[in-house]
Design a protein around this motif. Structure first.
Motif, PDB file in Angstrom:
ATOM      1  N   GLY A 316       0.831  -1.210   0.000  1.00 55.54           N
ATOM      2  CA  GLY A 316       0.000   0.000   0.000  1.00 55.54           C
ATOM      3  C   GLY A 316       0.861   1.254   0.000  1.00 55.54           C
ATOM      4  O   GLY A 316       0.585   2.217  -0.716  1.00 55.54           O
ATOM      5  N   VAL A 319       2.497   1.744  -3.501  1.00 53.17           N
ATOM      6  CA  VAL A 319       1.557   2.266  -4.508  1.00 53.17           C
ATOM      7  C   VAL A 319       1.242   3.730  -4.217  1.00 53.17           C
ATOM      8  O   VAL A 319       1.156   4.547  -5.133  1.00 53.17           O
ATOM      9  CB  VAL A 319       0.271   1.403  -4.561  1.00 53.17           C
ATOM     10  N   SER A 320       1.093   4.068  -2.936  1.00 50.56           N
ATOM     11  CA  SER A 320       0.809   5.468  -2.577  1.00 50.56           C
ATOM     12  C   SER A 320       1.952   6.381  -2.994  1.00 50.56           C
ATOM     13  O   SER A 320       1.728   7.499  -3.457  1.00 50.56           O
ATOM     14  CB  SER A 320       0.589   5.614  -1.068  1.00 50.56           C
ATOM     15  N   GLN A 323       1.770   6.586  -6.909  1.00 47.76           N
ATOM     16  CA  GLN A 323       0.592   7.192  -7.529  1.00 47.76           C
ATOM     17  C   GLN A 323       0.035   8.351  -6.714  1.00 47.76           C
ATOM     18  O   GLN A 323      -0.910   8.993  -7.158  1.00 47.76           O
ATOM     19  CB  GLN A 323      -0.492   6.130  -7.726  1.00 47.76           C
ATOM     20  N   GLY A 324       0.585   8.582  -5.554  1.00 47.37           N
ATOM     21  CA  GLY A 324       0.060   9.643  -4.702  1.00 47.37           C
ATOM     22  C   GLY A 324      -1.152   9.147  -3.949  1.00 47.37           C
ATOM     23  O   GLY A 324      -1.828   8.214  -4.377  1.00 47.37           O
ATOM     24  N   LYS A 325      -1.416   9.791  -2.837  1.00 43.04           N
ATOM     25  CA  LYS A 325      -2.574   9.406  -2.040  1.00 43.04           C
ATOM     26  C   LYS A 325      -3.838   9.680  -2.848  1.00 43.04           C
ATOM     27  O   LYS A 325      -3.982  10.734  -3.445  1.00 43.04           O
ATOM     28  CB  LYS A 325      -2.552  10.231  -0.738  1.00 43.04           C
ATOM     29  N   GLY A 326      -4.726   8.707  -2.875  1.00 41.15           N
ATOM     30  CA  GLY A 326      -5.913   8.852  -3.705  1.00 41.15           C
ATOM     31  C   GLY A 326      -6.863   9.922  -3.210  1.00 41.15           C
ATOM     32  O   GLY A 326      -6.949  10.161  -2.008  1.00 41.15           O
ATOM     33  N   ASN A 327      -7.539  10.578  -4.122  1.00 40.86           N
ATOM     34  CA  ASN A 327      -8.636  11.461  -3.710  1.00 40.86           C
ATOM     35  C   ASN A 327      -9.814  11.257  -4.641  1.00 40.86           C
ATOM     36  O   ASN A 327      -9.676  10.773  -5.771  1.00 40.86           O
ATOM     37  CB  ASN A 327      -8.186  12.916  -3.664  1.00 40.86           C
ATOM     38  N   LEU A 328     -10.984  11.631  -4.139  1.00 43.70           N
ATOM     39  CA  LEU A 328     -12.227  11.322  -4.836  1.00 43.70           C
ATOM     40  C   LEU A 328     -12.302  11.921  -6.234  1.00 43.70           C
ATOM     41  O   LEU A 328     -12.770  11.273  -7.164  1.00 43.70           O
ATOM     42  CB  LEU A 328     -13.420  11.826  -4.020  1.00 43.70           C
ATOM     43  N   LYS A 330      -9.973  12.473  -8.354  1.00 49.59           N
ATOM     44  CA  LYS A 330      -9.191  11.665  -9.298  1.00 49.59           C
ATOM     45  C   LYS A 330      -9.885  10.342  -9.579  1.00 49.59           C
ATOM     46  O   LYS A 330      -9.887   9.839 -10.697  1.00 49.59           O
ATOM     47  CB  LYS A 330      -7.788  11.377  -8.712  1.00 49.59           C
TER      48      LYS A 330
ATOM     49  N   GLN B 264     -14.510   6.843   1.667  1.00 50.33           N
ATOM     50  CA  GLN B 264     -13.882   8.160   1.791  1.00 50.33           C
ATOM     51  C   GLN B 264     -14.844   9.143   2.477  1.00 50.33           C
ATOM     52  O   GLN B 264     -14.421   9.936   3.294  1.00 50.33           O
ATOM     53  CB  GLN B 264     -13.478   8.677   0.412  1.00 50.33           C
ATOM     54  N   PRO B 291      -5.113   0.540  -3.727  1.00 52.18           N
ATOM     55  CA  PRO B 291      -4.627   0.493  -2.336  1.00 52.18           C
ATOM     56  C   PRO B 291      -4.283   1.880  -1.793  1.00 52.18           C
ATOM     57  O   PRO B 291      -4.341   2.096  -0.587  1.00 52.18           O
ATOM     58  CB  PRO B 291      -3.378  -0.396  -2.424  1.00 52.18           C
ATOM     59  N   HIS B 292      -3.963   2.818  -2.703  1.00 51.23           N
ATOM     60  CA  HIS B 292      -3.619   4.171  -2.251  1.00 51.23           C
ATOM     61  C   HIS B 292      -4.846   4.983  -1.858  1.00 51.23           C
ATOM     62  O   HIS B 292      -4.736   6.164  -1.527  1.00 51.23           O
ATOM     63  CB  HIS B 292      -2.784   4.899  -3.306  1.00 51.23           C
ATOM     64  N   TYR B 293      -6.016   4.370  -1.910  1.00 54.97           N
ATOM     65  CA  TYR B 293      -7.239   5.008  -1.419  1.00 54.97           C
ATOM     66  C   TYR B 293      -7.670   4.374  -0.091  1.00 54.97           C
ATOM     67  O   TYR B 293      -8.854   4.360   0.236  1.00 54.97           O
ATOM     68  CB  TYR B 293      -8.376   4.854  -2.434  1.00 54.97           C
TER      69      TYR B 293
END
Lengths: 341, 636
Positions: A316, A319-320, A323-328, A330, B264, B291-293
């Motif tokens: 995890g 991948v973060s 790809q960077g921390k996910g946000n809604l 994106k 989220q 996984p980054h979410y």
């Protein structure tokens, strides 16, 4: 999630781990001794109570969580390892113990048990083995001896029994041990070792069901015969047993073990090594049983390998980073989008 | 093709006139190795970008790769696009593209007389003709005389186009689908450049194959331009679509994205424990990408471990989700009962397929409603909801999470194979407009009991392990009210059973009222749920246009049902429940509302056609009118 400051935590005692529930096992049940052993070991671990979870399936042993003053989840038949896996993957900071029996763990839950061990999820699994179904009042279990007469096998069981240690080693468990309900010091030693292990720690506990299978382990655990019938394993020490410690185990040239008489000279005997990464030697140990061989107790295997939860956390993180921390925003806009105006 | 509006030459194409169409349905069909699903999705993407409204229906065999050329190996992809609002992938194709004789044989019955067949004549070899069960070549024996047949040797044309590119015969064969795609691009006036870019991106790891596919694509396009086979090209004007940003989305993608969004919005990690099963697996595949979410995906050893691990995760403070299809749902039943007893939030997505047992793994059905509502031991109420369209899967996934968390209970979301694989253009929501999902973990030990209840919702507190001073034990044994200790006391059990039932029943106060499509009263109400939404709505629309007093009620909440359902049912002379089972919602409505509803059932692994519903309504209302006339005559 709450962080605990170990420095400020008051020192816990055995009493802190006793819940307010009446223990309702049959008088004389081996589970009492195991419960007492665990409640003694817990305060020594230096882990706050709230960080400890006991998860169990169904069966006499699985009532265990009610008696521990920690977090507890008494779940459904055979599924405790899977439930515990979900807890561990969500909260890697918790210490999780799985309490199961020979029926729960090896029969209905056999699938979950082997897969938990092969994944090396950081769980402590205690399998209480009394070679009988106690809660359903006396049918054969996967560890019952061949030919055993029970309510469900009035003319003798046709099944061949499972050897829990062999199953564990065959599943590449990273920690495999065995102890006995009535041998409190040894039991506590093994529990401490299991607690210290990072990864799946599988412990078989010989346990007596005095109602439906009384004395099932007597032939190996009775005080009079114990020293001849049990092989107490110690890392780095030769495999020696017997009242006068005059018997040892060595390998024949054809790679089969044999018992030899010794007179102080242990050269040529197998030296116990918990840490061997190949499973062959540990598997061989797990197969030792009477009448020709003593049965091993203690830690058969203890190797450090990455745990599933560690690998998952690491993946995890990687991948973060990439790809960077996910946000809604994106997430919703992933793939091809188009505008309609 | 229907509704040709006008005929005029498009600028830039002086050779052929261009006809404007309102609505087109194309079905691509071939062997499962022919890449028909890819062809279909690529064409669909272009259709969406051209501004049409659309719906798709992929239909593929359960076998990974049935023997080439056989009837069992036929794979198809249907796309319906229009300048009007589209509700379904269309009853029947206007154009049938067939890559081999088996595909023709399987799909021809759906093509209306006069429809267009584009056939790869190169694959109509004697062995293939025999494998499809024909005694003679159907392209030559006159049996297709009622259709417009365009027989093109795609195999040969592709081979010629790709000559000298250094490809193996197998690689050349694999480019046939892009030739067919190119031809359709020409026929429907779609720009080539965008697709070429898309092919390059898709095959970026293998530029040689990318170039080969582009060459085949162009060859198909230019063949359309030069061969003078078709009297006209067609164009479907853009639909009037609400402004906004759109993407193409399948039900499974929408479910996965909805679940991540829900987590989220709740600021929780998402845990998905799952075991691969068709047609649900794509939800797991999609979630595994993120996984980054804060998404944890756990592919368990079986369905039971999948749900059990999810329950563990919910207990530990995650948004716990397990995804499956019918047979897997059956295996999860006992654990769902545990979640009901332990009163933990749990989302279960069941992408239904044909049953019972292994049934029809790749075909759709709606026969798990009873399983969802009743399929566990004991009095074991759970919330059951169902999305209506692929895009609605996003919203219902969020709704499932919201209810599960707020009420500390399992929620089953019933998708199905048709929604899961079907796609539609989906308008992206504004992130800022999405409502947060409030989560309260109890951390105050003062006066705490595990089964204390929030007075309004009756939800018990969510206390996660690791919280100091709150150590407690839960499990599957009956619990003493409030206190939470194991209890076998007779009256306590009845009380707890009633509380658990009441907790679910009260959710009715927090879900929206059902809305009627059409007038609030009339001669006939068609009630549906899940993926039948499109067909029912379109049927009602066309019936109303013809003067029928027909309305539709689509239920997205099945347990509990919206508060006004009984009243709506009472406002119609007839109630017709159309579902892809033998009458499960029908029985629930009859039982709950004492309504004399009748059922309309289709259990063929295929969605309803609009025409089937129209015919059924005509049958009921027609018969009724005749009966009325007779009665009047007798009285007179």
């Amino acid at each position: 999630m709450t962080q605990c400051n170990l420095e400020q935590a008051p020192k816990l005692t055995r009493k802190d781990f006793i819940s307010d529930q009446d223990v309702r096992w049959c008088p004389g049940c081996g589970d009492y001794a195991i419960l007492a052993g665990i409640q003694r070991v817990m305060p020594e671990l230096g882990i706050p109570r709230e960080k400890i979870v006991f998860v169990s399936g169904i069966g006499c042993s699985s009532r265990f969580p009610y008696y521990m003053n920690t977090y507890g989840f008494h779940s459904i038949h055979g599924r405790a390892p899977a439930i515990a896996t979900g807890i561990k993957l969500t909260r890697p900071d918790l210490m999780i113990w799985v309490i199961t029996g020979d029926g729960d763990g090896l029969s209905i839950g056999g699938n979950h048990l082997i897969h938990t061990m092969r994944r090396n999820v950081d769980l402590k699994i205690l399998l209480f083995n009394n070679r009988i179904y106690g809660l359903t009042k006396g049918q054969t279990s996967p560890t019952s001896v061949h030919g055993m007469k029970t309510k469900s096998t009035p003319f003798g069981a046709l099944d061949r029994p499972f050897n829990p240690l062999s199953v564990a080693i065959g599943s590449a468990a990273t920690f495999v041990a065995r102890s006995i309900d009535i041998d409190s010091p040894h039991l506590q030693y093994v529990l401490r070792r299991a607690a210290d292990h990072k990864g799946t720690a599988f412990v078989e506990l010989y346990q007596n069901c005095n109602v439906f299978n009384d004395g099932t382990w007597e032939s190996v655990t009775d005080k009079d015969v114990r020293s001849d019938r049990l092989l107490v394993l110690e890392h780095g020490k030769p495999l020696v047993f017997g009242k006068e410690r005059k018997k040892g185990i060595r390998m024949r040239p054809d790679m089969s073990p044999e018992v030899v008489e010794i007179d102080g000279d242990t050269s040529g005997l197998l030296i116990h090594d918990e840490t061997r990464t190949d499973e062959g030697y540990h598997f061989m140990l797990s197969r030792l049983s009477g009448p020709d061989f003593p049965q091993p107790v203690g830690v058969l295997r203890a190797v450090r390998e990455p745990t599933y939860d560690e690998l998952m956390t690491e993946q995890g993180r990687t991948v973060s980073q990439q790809q960077g921390k996910g946000n809604l925003e994106k997430l919703l806009h992933a793939g091809e989008t188009w505008m309609v105006s | 093709m229907s509704n040709i509006k006008n005929t005029q030459s498009a600028p830039g194409d002086r050779q052929r006139p261009t006809s404007e169409l309102e609505t087109v349905v194309i079905r691509f069909a071939g062997d499962s190795g022919d890449g028909m699903q890819l062809t279909g999705t690529e064409f669909t993407k272009s259709v969406a970008l051209e501004g049409s409204d659309l719906a798709t229906f992929p239909d593929y065999p359960a076998e990974i790769r049935a023997p080439a050329g056989t009837l069992a190996g036929v794979s198809a992809y249907q796309v319906h696009f229009s300048s009007q609002e589209v509700f379904t992938p269309g009853d029947q194709p206007d154009v049938l593209v067939v890559m081999n004789p088996a595909a023709l044989r399987i799909n021809l019955p759906d093509l209306p007389r006069g429809g267009i067949i584009i056939a790869n004549v190169g694959s109509f070899t004697q062995p293939n003709i025999e494998k499809a069960g024909y005694t003679a070549n159907p392209l030559e024996d006159g049996s297709l005389s009622g259709y417009q047949v365009f027989a093109i040797d795609i195999s040969k044309q592709v081979a010629l186009a790709l000559e000298g590119m250094g490809l193996t015969a197998k690689e050349v064969g694999r480019c046939k689908n892009f030739y067919a795609l190119g031809l359709m691009f020409w026929l429907y006036n779609h720009p080539m450049e965008r697709e070429e870019k898309s092919i390059r991106a898709k095959f970026q790891k293998n530029p040689k194959i990318a170039e080969a596919n582009i060459t085949a694509f162009r060859a198909g396009y230019y063949y359309g331009e030069t061969a003078e086979l078709f009297p006209s090209r067609f164009v479907v004007p853009p639909a009037v679509i609400a402004p906004g940003t759109y993407r193409h989305i399948t039900g499974n993608e929408a479910t996965a994205i909805g679940l991540i969004t829900a987590a989220q919005l709740a600021s929780l990690p998402l845990f998905c424990g799952s075991y691969p099963i068709t047609p649900a697996s794509d939800i797991l595949h999609t979630l595994a990408m993120y996984p980054h979410y804060d998404v944890i995906t756990f592919q368990a050893e079986d369905e039971i471990a999948a749900v059990a691990a999810t329950i563990g995760a919910a207990y530990a403070g995650a948004l716990g989700v397990t995804t499956t299809s019918g047979p897997g749902m059956a295996l999860k039943s006992e654990a769902i009962g545990l979640a009901v007893m332990a009163e933990l939030p749990l989302v279960i997505v069941n992408v239904q397929r044909g049953g019972p047992s292994t049934g029809l793994p790749t075909k759709t059905e709606q026969a798990d409603l009873f399983q969802a509502v009743f399929g566990r031991n004991g009095e074991c109420p759970v919330v059951v909801i169902a999305p209506a369209t692929p895009g609605d899967c996003f919203w219902m996934a969020i709704e499932a999470a919201r209810i599960a968390i707020r009420h500390m209970c399992p929620v089953i979301c019933l998708s199905d194979g048709y929604l899961a694989n079907g796609a539609e253009p989906w308008k992206l929501p504004e992130v800022a407009s999405l409502q947060k999902i409030p989560v309260t973990f109890r951390t105050d030990p003062q006066g705490f009991y595990p089964y204390l209840r929030e007075p309004k919702t009756l939800a018990r507190p969510w206390v996660v392990p690791g919280t100091p001073g709150m150590e407690h034990r839960i499990g599957g044994l009956e619990k003493e009210d409030v206190i939470g200790n194991v209890s076998y006391e007779a009256n306590n059990h009845e009380k707890m059973v009633r509380i658990r039932a009441e907790k679910i029943a009260r959710i009715v106060h927090e879900i929206p009222n059902a809305t009627v499509y059409g007038d609030p009263s009339g001669d006939l109400l068609i009630v549906g749920w899940g993926s039948t939404y499109g067909a029912i709505t379109q049927a009602v629309k066309s019936l109303r246009r013809r003067g029928y007093r027909v309305s539709a009620l689509h239920l997205r909440y099945l347990n509990p049902m919206s508060a006004n359902v009984g009243q709506i049912l009472a406002n119609f002379r007839h109630v017709l429940v159309a579902e892809m089972n033998l009458g499960q919602l029908l029985m629930m409505l009859r039982a709950q509302f004492l309504v004399d509803a009748v059922g309309f059932h289709k259990i063929q692994g295929r969605p309803f056609k609009i025409s089937e519903i129209v015919t059924k309504v005509e049958e009921i209302l027609g018969a009724r009118e005749q009966a009325e006339l007779c009665t009047h005559a007798e009285v007179g």
